[in-house]
Design an enzyme around this catalytic site. Structure first.
Site, short mmCIF file in Angstrom:
data_model
loop_
_atom_site.label_atom_id
_atom_site.label_comp_id
_atom_site.label_asym_id
_atom_site.label_seq_id
_atom_site.Cartn_x
_atom_site.Cartn_y
_atom_site.Cartn_z
N HIS A 20 3.37 -1.88 0.76
CA HIS A 20 2.96 -3.26 0.52
C HIS A 20 1.79 -3.28 -0.45
O HIS A 20 1.33 -2.23 -0.94
CB HIS A 20 2.66 -3.98 1.84
N HIS A 23 -1.26 -0.95 0.12
CA HIS A 23 -1.06 0.42 -0.35
C HIS A 23 -1.13 0.46 -1.88
O HIS A 23 -1.71 1.37 -2.47
CB HIS A 23 0.32 0.96 0.06
N CYS A 128 -5.75 4.48 20.38
CA CYS A 128 -4.96 3.39 19.80
C CYS A 128 -3.92 4.00 18.88
O CYS A 128 -4.25 4.65 17.87
CB CYS A 128 -5.84 2.40 19.02
N CYS A 131 -4.07 2.69 15.24
CA CYS A 131 -5.08 3.33 14.37
C CYS A 131 -4.89 4.84 14.33
O CYS A 131 -5.50 5.51 13.51
CB CYS A 131 -6.50 3.10 14.89
N CYS A 145 -7.77 -2.22 21.50
CA CYS A 145 -8.22 -2.23 20.10
C CYS A 145 -8.06 -3.63 19.52
O CYS A 145 -7.00 -4.24 19.66
CB CYS A 145 -7.37 -1.21 19.33
N HIS A 148 -5.01 -3.93 16.67
CA HIS A 148 -3.57 -3.75 16.93
C HIS A 148 -3.13 -4.39 18.25
O HIS A 148 -3.97 -4.81 19.05
CB HIS A 148 -3.23 -2.25 16.91
N LYS A 299 -4.80 -12.33 7.65
CA LYS A 299 -4.47 -10.92 7.63
C LYS A 299 -3.00 -10.77 7.21
O LYS A 299 -2.18 -11.60 7.60
CB LYS A 299 -4.64 -10.40 9.07
N LYS A 302 3.54 -8.51 9.26
CA LYS A 302 4.98 -8.80 9.31
C LYS A 302 5.25 -10.04 10.15
O LYS A 302 6.09 -10.86 9.82
CB LYS A 302 5.73 -7.61 9.90
N1 MSP Z 1 -2.20 7.83 6.82
C1 MSP Z 1 -3.53 7.31 6.77
C2 MSP Z 1 -4.29 7.90 5.60
C3 MSP Z 1 -4.40 9.39 5.59
S1 MSP Z 1 -5.26 9.99 4.21
C4 MSP Z 1 -5.44 11.61 4.50
C5 MSP Z 1 -3.48 5.79 6.65
N2 MSP Z 1 -2.38 5.28 6.14
S2 MSP Z 1 -2.06 3.69 6.01
O1 MSP Z 1 -0.77 3.62 5.42
O2 MSP Z 1 -2.22 3.05 7.26
O3 MSP Z 1 -3.13 3.04 5.09
C6 MSP Z 1 -3.62 3.63 3.96
C7 MSP Z 1 -4.44 2.71 3.11
O4 MSP Z 1 -3.73 1.52 2.77
C8 MSP Z 1 -5.71 2.15 3.71
O5 MSP Z 1 -6.78 2.97 3.71
C9 MSP Z 1 -5.98 1.11 2.68
O6 MSP Z 1 -6.44 1.76 1.54
C10 MSP Z 1 -4.64 0.57 2.35
N3 MSP Z 1 -4.43 -0.71 3.00
C11 MSP Z 1 -3.60 -1.01 4.04
N4 MSP Z 1 -3.65 -2.36 4.23
C12 MSP Z 1 -4.48 -2.94 3.34
C13 MSP Z 1 -4.85 -4.26 2.99
N5 MSP Z 1 -4.44 -5.33 3.66
N6 MSP Z 1 -5.67 -4.42 1.91
C14 MSP Z 1 -6.09 -3.36 1.16
N7 MSP Z 1 -5.77 -2.13 1.45
C15 MSP Z 1 -5.08 -1.87 2.62
O7 MSP Z 1 -4.45 5.16 7.00
#
Ligand code: MSP
Length: 475
Positions: A20, A23, A128, A131, A145, A148, A299, A302
């Site tokens: 999304h 990411h 959690c 997280c 938490c 979540h 926020k 889904k």
């Molecule tokens: N798998 C771990 C990271 C391991 S790194 C060794 C993780 N993954 S995650 O898919 O949950 O999220 C990764 C990153 O996605 C978050 O740190 C953040 O950078 C980004 N984001 C997820 N949701 C977001 C928003 N709503 N807004 C901006 N960035 C966000 O954590």
């Protein structure tokens, strides 16, 4: 150490979710920085990938009635596809289910175990799954938490292996305070340093549980196969696995920059540095943490049905439009709100009416006057005000500055009434405008590679033949 190399990473994404816009933010920011560093002549290695183990991913696979490996294979493909769509120039896409990553994790954990920094003990407390993090009472609201769903917070009592985080905490604090590993933005450094200092002073920093007894989906503890290695301990090591997989560890280690979200900054500071100190590996140089996107004030989730996907953005605004909108919306200090209405407005104002208008009207003028461009020299320089902004990763401000140059050229054309000029005067003035546009194109290259190429190509001999309209109006 080779000063001419630049090793940059994104977080590796959990595959319980499809890619999304959150990411995409980390990935596109990292891509812009990687492209910028390449343009400075650095040898860049750019890593992204997927984090495929852990309880969260396993639950999701089960809920879809799939075998975990089959499930992670399919979602990892979605991430690779999304980054291709967004023209992301990563050099490797790592997956933590890769056996070569497993080997690196096993070697690392064995080393730290032999050193005496890992011990077995009873763990009792909350976890959690959302997280993938152990929680203490003060992290919870009404017993769960706050981020979540309540049922994702579970109470656990089991034998775990623990990593002696406490042994390294004071050393880590010093490293962070002295910017030996620099946290950007500075405000976020302050938050982490305060949290760590408080925890040390109050004696509230626990050692880190790094294994799970009843989890089938994870790399096993090499000396005790009943246990799976905690997903974060495994995931962070992807940064060294990737280089070892390519046989370039000696050349590129340590990382010059980890791009992360603010939610995982603790892991990328306190935990990651402690692990590296224990493993006796050289420490990374910098971490840049973005804040979060909210969507129209809420926020992204889904259940609210407001998730924006990279493919949606690319379809609506084109690749470079999507990259531009992500970068200009960069939530630097605080969370930032985005949404289609805001995106439409910005796309129209900045890309259609400003940049697109400039390029399209000048092409139009060249055609109308049947003019042949004489000077093709491209100044490969960034505007002088950009370097300090790039150095702090204020990518949104870099774009604002570039767009100001665009406005200036547009204004100059209007004020000079360039379309009314003829002969020598037209030639001098149009050459100067074209030169400015080409320099703008060069400055935009890390952000909008295709647009940059288009500008470069259009304002070569082919200007008169150009049929393409840059940044058409939204329909
Ligand atoms: N798998 C771990 C990271 C391991 S790194 C060794 C993780 N993954 S995650 O898919 O949950 O999220 C990764 C990153 O996605 C978050 O740190 C953040 O950078 C980004 N984001 C997820 N949701 C977001 C928003 N709503 N807004 C901006 N960035 C966000 O954590």
């Amino acid at each position: 150490m080779d000063k001419n190399k630049f090793y940059i990473t994104t977080p590796i994404y959990y595959v319980n979710d499809e890619p999304h816009v959150g990411h995409a933010l980390s990935t596109v920011c990292a891509d812009i920085i990687a492209r910028y560093q390449r343009s400075l002549g650095k040898e860049v290695f750019f890593l992204t990938g997927t984090d495929e183990y852990g309880a969260k991913v396993l639950l999701k696979a089960k809920s879809e009635g799939k075998e975990p490996q089959q499930f992670v294979d399919s979602v990892a493909k979605e991430f690779e596809k999304a980054w291709k769509l967004l023209n992301v120039s990563n050099d490797i896409f790592i997956r933590t289910t890769d056996p070569r990553h497993k080997k690196n994790v096993e070697e690392f954990i064995n080393k730290v175990y032999q050193k005496g920094d890992i011990y077995k003990s009873e763990y009792e407390g909350y976890y959690c799954i959302g997280c993938e993090e152990f929680k203490v009472e003060r992290d919870l609201i009404e017993g769960h938490c706050p981020v979540h769903r309540p049922e994702q917070t579970v109470f656990q009592r089991e034998e775990n292996y623990f990593f002696k985080l406490t042994k390294y905490a004071t050393q880590v604090l010093e490293i962070l305070e002295n910017d030996e590993y620099q946290i950007l933005p500075k405000q976020k450094k302050h938050e982490i340093v305060t949290k760590l200092r408080d925890a040390i002073e109050k004696n509230e920093l626990p050692d880190l549980s790094i294994s799970r007894e009843n989890l089938d989906w994870g790399i096993r503890i090499p000396w005790d196969e009943k246990h799976a290695i905690y997903v974060w301990f495994d995931a962070l090591l992807n940064y060294s696995s990737a280089l070892k997989m390519k046989d370039i560890y000696d050349k590129f280690w340590p990382a010059d920059l980890h791009v992360v979200g603010k939610d995982i900054l603790w892991f990328h500071t306190t935990i990651w540095l402690s692990m590296l100190l224990a493993g006796e590996e050289e420490l990374p140089k910098q971490v840049f943490a973005t804040s979060y996107f909210t969507i129209d004030g809420q926020k992204m989730s889904k259940s609210l049905g407001n998730v924006i996907r990279p493919a949606d953005l690319v379809e609506k605004y084109g690749v470079d439009g999507a990259r531009y909108l992500l970068a200009t919306s960069l939530p630097y200090h605080d969370d930032g709100d985005i949404g289609y209405l805001k995106f439409d407005t910005r796309y129209t104002a900045d890309l259609v009416n400003n940049l697109g208008n400039l390029v399209n009207r000048v092409v139009g003028l060249i055609k109308k006057k049947d003019y042949t461009i004489k000077n093709f020299e491209l100044e490969q320089d960034y505007f002088s005000e950009l370097e300090p902004l790039f150095n702090e990763y204020k990518l949104h401000e870099v774009l604002q500055q570039i767009l100001m140059h665009v406005s200036k050229v547009n204004l100059k054309i209007s004020e000079e009434k360039l379309w009314e000029k003829e002969g020598e005067e037209f030639s001098t003035k149009i050459e100067s405008v074209v030169k400015s546009i080409r320099q703008i194109g060069y400055n935009l290259a890390p952000f909008m590679p295709n647009t940059s190429l288009f500008i470069n190509h259009t304002f070569a001999e082919s200007a008169k033949e150009s049929e393409q309209v840059l940044f058409p109006r939204l329909t």
